[in-house]
Design a protein around this motif. Structure first.
Motif, PDB file in Angstrom:
ATOM      1  N   ALA A 158       0.838  -1.207   0.000  1.00 33.91           N
ATOM      2  CA  ALA A 158       0.000   0.000   0.000  1.00 33.91           C
ATOM      3  C   ALA A 158       0.868   1.251   0.000  1.00 33.91           C
ATOM      4  O   ALA A 158       0.427   2.327  -0.421  1.00 33.91           O
ATOM      5  N   GLY A 159       2.093   1.114   0.484  1.00 31.66           N
ATOM      6  CA  GLY A 159       3.004   2.261   0.484  1.00 31.66           C
ATOM      7  C   GLY A 159       3.307   2.794   1.875  1.00 31.66           C
ATOM      8  O   GLY A 159       3.654   3.964   2.043  1.00 31.66           O
ATOM      9  N   LYS A 160       3.246   1.927   2.882  1.00 34.11           N
ATOM     10  CA  LYS A 160       3.506   2.366   4.264  1.00 34.11           C
ATOM     11  C   LYS A 160       4.940   2.878   4.426  1.00 34.11           C
ATOM     12  O   LYS A 160       5.165   3.952   4.971  1.00 34.11           O
ATOM     13  N   SER A 161       5.887   2.081   3.926  1.00 40.41           N
ATOM     14  CA  SER A 161       7.291   2.484   4.090  1.00 40.41           C
ATOM     15  C   SER A 161       7.595   3.751   3.303  1.00 40.41           C
ATOM     16  O   SER A 161       8.260   4.654   3.809  1.00 40.41           O
ATOM     17  N   ALA A 162       7.106   3.802   2.069  1.00 40.36           N
ATOM     18  CA  ALA A 162       7.408   4.972   1.244  1.00 40.36           C
ATOM     19  C   ALA A 162       6.885   6.240   1.907  1.00 40.36           C
ATOM     20  O   ALA A 162       7.574   7.262   1.958  1.00 40.36           O
ATOM     21  N   LEU A 163       5.682   6.154   2.442  1.00 40.24           N
ATOM     22  CA  LEU A 163       5.095   7.336   3.081  1.00 40.24           C
ATOM     23  C   LEU A 163       5.898   7.728   4.314  1.00 40.24           C
ATOM     24  O   LEU A 163       6.224   8.898   4.521  1.00 40.24           O
ATOM     25  N   VAL A 275      -1.772   8.722  -5.330  1.00 41.26           N
ATOM     26  CA  VAL A 275      -2.646   9.563  -6.168  1.00 41.26           C
ATOM     27  C   VAL A 275      -1.950   9.959  -7.475  1.00 41.26           C
ATOM     28  O   VAL A 275      -2.608  10.253  -8.463  1.00 41.26           O
ATOM     29  N   ASP A 276      -0.619   9.939  -7.461  1.00 46.11           N
ATOM     30  CA  ASP A 276       0.106  10.310  -8.683  1.00 46.11           C
ATOM     31  C   ASP A 276      -0.183   9.354  -9.834  1.00 46.11           C
ATOM     32  O   ASP A 276       0.020   9.693 -10.997  1.00 46.11           O
ATOM     33  N   LEU A 277      -0.660   8.162  -9.504  1.00 51.07           N
ATOM     34  CA  LEU A 277      -0.927   7.181 -10.565  1.00 51.07           C
ATOM     35  C   LEU A 277      -2.340   7.319 -11.152  1.00 51.07           C
ATOM     36  O   LEU A 277      -2.668   6.678 -12.141  1.00 51.07           O
TER      37      LEU A 277
HETATM   38  N1  LIG Z   1       3.609   5.669  -7.884  1.00 46.39           N
HETATM   39  C1  LIG Z   1       3.677   5.484  -6.573  1.00 46.39           C
HETATM   40  N2  LIG Z   1       4.256   4.372  -6.079  1.00 46.39           N
HETATM   41  C2  LIG Z   1       4.306   4.226  -4.750  1.00 46.39           C
HETATM   42  C3  LIG Z   1       3.801   5.201  -3.858  1.00 46.39           C
HETATM   43  N3  LIG Z   1       4.002   4.771  -2.603  1.00 46.39           N
HETATM   44  C4  LIG Z   1       4.637   3.581  -2.698  1.00 46.39           C
HETATM   45  N4  LIG Z   1       4.826   3.255  -3.979  1.00 46.39           N
HETATM   46  C5  LIG Z   1       5.462   2.038  -4.494  1.00 46.39           C
HETATM   47  O1  LIG Z   1       4.712   0.921  -4.075  1.00 46.39           O
HETATM   48  C6  LIG Z   1       5.574  -0.158  -3.722  1.00 46.39           C
HETATM   49  C7  LIG Z   1       5.305  -0.594  -2.290  1.00 46.39           C
HETATM   50  O2  LIG Z   1       5.655   0.473  -1.419  1.00 46.39           O
HETATM   51  P1  LIG Z   1       6.095   0.214   0.094  1.00 46.39           P
HETATM   52  O3  LIG Z   1       6.246   1.523   0.739  1.00 46.39           O
HETATM   53  O4  LIG Z   1       7.213  -0.754   0.169  1.00 46.39           O
HETATM   54  O5  LIG Z   1       4.795  -0.521   0.607  1.00 46.39           O
HETATM   55  P2  LIG Z   1       4.542  -1.191   2.043  1.00 46.39           P
HETATM   56  O6  LIG Z   1       3.115  -0.949   2.365  1.00 46.39           O
HETATM   57  O7  LIG Z   1       5.530  -0.718   3.034  1.00 46.39           O
HETATM   58  O8  LIG Z   1       4.780  -2.691   1.665  1.00 46.39           O
HETATM   59  P3  LIG Z   1       5.054  -3.927   2.677  1.00 46.39           P
HETATM   60  O9  LIG Z   1       6.405  -3.680   3.290  1.00 46.39           O
HETATM   61  O10 LIG Z   1       5.027  -5.104   1.740  1.00 46.39           O
HETATM   62  O11 LIG Z   1       3.944  -3.948   3.656  1.00 46.39           O
HETATM   63  C8  LIG Z   1       6.994   0.348  -3.921  1.00 46.39           C
HETATM   64  O12 LIG Z   1       7.412  -0.071  -5.191  1.00 46.39           O
HETATM   65  C9  LIG Z   1       6.843   1.845  -3.897  1.00 46.39           C
HETATM   66  O13 LIG Z   1       7.826   2.495  -4.664  1.00 46.39           O
HETATM   67  C10 LIG Z   1       3.191   6.387  -4.425  1.00 46.39           C
HETATM   68  O14 LIG Z   1       2.719   7.287  -3.752  1.00 46.39           O
HETATM   69  N5  LIG Z   1       3.163   6.458  -5.786  1.00 46.39           N
END
Ligand SMILES: Nc1nc2c(ncn2[C@@H]2O[C@H](COP(=O)(O)OP(=O)(O)OP(=O)(O)O)[C@@H](O)[C@H]2O)c(=O)[nH]1
Length: 432
Positions: A158-163, A275-277
């Motif tokens: 879902a993007g937890k780490s990225a956020l 949302v960028d997607l």
């Molecule tokens: N385009 C886009 N990609 C995103 C965004 N946030 C995360 N991603 C992508 O989505 C993928 C998963 O992101 P993570 O942040 O690893 O997701 P997570 O929820 O921490 O994943 P787990 O560790 O498996 O629980 C990665 O390839 C990121 O680069 C966003 O806002 N936009």
């Protein structure tokens, strides 16, 4: 590089053999030959003016690394043709001369200081809002400290780490994987002004299609569900692009379950990520509409954890929720786990800088070894594992030039961030 290796080898020979002045002299003559580019006795004599013709072939690339360009000639006074940096190294390492007054040494020191200043300003830039900058973190007394624990819950990917990384600023903040409870991990810590926020991952909290937790990890799950309520704020995050294209009923159930009743002890927010997607912005409103009637969410945020859209608003909201409570984490500590993540991230960043779009994302990038040596320096070994020989070639570059540049730049940045010497080893290999 070869020359450097020779320098090291010869340096050890010289030290080992130093009691014998004759041998010492022999080695140092060799050094002059390698690094000073001065004519040696056995060099063929340069052509006399008579023999030299203007149309003789000239290839500047032959002279590039000797600095033999026009800038070396100044008002008729010929400047040395050797590189002073190497000269200084020989002086200090081979002849044990004091080079602290040397111009080059000073320039190198200035470079080091600059890198240090860069690392500090990166720390400051973790939040680009000046609002919280009026207090130095080190000066905050316990009784003035404010804290906030933030749980982040969502499906894998879902993007937890990225956020979290975006909010915390991975490079210099404590983005650790430190285990907090059996199921929860600290994703990151942000300390700004008087406020410290800790972000916690909540893995394993997914519901089955039926709406019940998975039974195989039931016990772990139950404790996770209970402890979710302990956070001051809970962020429920989902991939809005995925929801619009291939909705996942388990994600919908999670959103509905967490938002079904308002919880007075905990603020909950719904974060629509990626949302960028989403090309059609009207689609975003449709999703808001879909979840609008859930009483459990105090706020809705549309963000891109990767690109940063909306993250400032979310961070500001979170800062405002902090309560007077002493900090849990040392604001200056960088755990080993944090450092490992940083080292991977910096190398990855340099890789993307240098190979641009050529490299598919399928390449496996692993930390193979991490050692803190007795002298306080770090030895870090990372491997890139490619699927094809062609990918390996792209990464390596001609004569190793690409991986070399990636390594040099990453090494310099890591040294500045960790404030110690780093011995970085990068290897590119094809998956066997
Ligand atoms: N385009 C886009 N990609 C995103 C965004 N946030 C995360 N991603 C992508 O989505 C993928 C998963 O992101 P993570 O942040 O690893 O997701 P997570 O929820 O921490 O994943 P787990 O560790 O498996 O629980 C990665 O390839 C990121 O680069 C966003 O806002 N936009």
């Amino acid at each position: 590089m070869k020359a450097l290796r020779v320098l090291r080898t010869l340096s050890s020979i010289t030290t080992a053999q130093s009691p014998n002045p004759q041998k010492c002299f022999t080695s140092s003559s060799l050094f002059n030959r390698f690094y000073s580019a001065q004519p040696q006795h056995d060099d063929p004599l340069p052509p006399t003016t008579d023999e030299f013709h203007a149309d003789a072939v000239f290839d500047s690339s032959h002279f590039d690394d000797l600095n033999l360009n026009s800038s070396n000639i100044d008002n008729g006074n010929q400047k040395p043709t050797w590189d002073d940096k190497y000269r200084d190294r020989v002086k200090s390492q081979v002849f044990q001369e004091d080079i602290s007054q040397s111009r080059i040494w000073k320039r190198e020191e200035e470079k080091k200081k600059k890198a240090g200043r860069l690392a500090e300003s990166l720390l400051e830039a973790a939040l680009d809002d000046d609002e919280y900058d009026d207090v130095e973190v080190g000066e905050v007394k316990d009784e003035d400290q404010k804290s906030l624990s933030v749980g982040i819950i969502g499906a894998p990917n879902a993007g937890k780490s990225a956020l979290t990384n975006y909010m915390v600023g991975t490079k210099v903040s404590a983005v650790s994987r430190k285990v907090n409870t059996t199921t929860h991990e600290v994703l990151g810590v942000l300390t700004k002004g008087v406020t410290q926020m800790c972000f916690f991952d909540t893995p394993g909290l997914m519901l089955k299609k039926s709406g019940f937790p998975y039974s195989d990890i039931k016990v772990r799950n139950e404790s996770a569900w209970t402890s979710v309520n302990l956070y001051d704020v809970l962020i429920v995050i989902f991939d809005i692009h995925r929801h619009l294209t291939r909705p996942d009923s388990r994600v919908v159930r999670l959103i509905e379950r967490m938002g079904s009743i308002s919880n007075t002890a905990q603020k909950r927010v719904l974060c629509m990520n990626k949302v960028d997607l989403v090309a059609k912005k009207n689609d975003l409103l449709k999703v808001v509409e879909e979840f609008r009637d859930l009483p459990g969410y105090e706020r809705y945020f549309m963000v891109s954890g990767l690109k940063g859209a909306g993250v400032k608003d979310l961070t500001k909201y979170l800062m405002e929720q902090a309560v007077k409570r002493p900090w849990d984490e040392d604001p200056f500590a960088m755990s080993e786990e944090v450092m490992k993540n940083i080292s991977l991230e910096i190398v990855r960043e340099k890789l993307l800088d240098h190979v641009h779009q050529e490299i598919p994302y399928g390449i496996d990038h692993r930390l193979m070894s991490w050692k803190e040596l007795r002298d306080g320096s770090l030895r870090i070994e990372q491997h890139f594992i490619t699927h094809k020989i062609s990918q390996r070639k792209i990464l390596v570059g001609k004569n190793g030039s690409k991986i070399g540049r990636i390594g040099v730049e990453a090494n310099e940045e890591l040294r500045a961030i960790f404030k110690r010497n780093v011995h970085l080893i990068l290897m590119v290999r094809v998956k066997s």
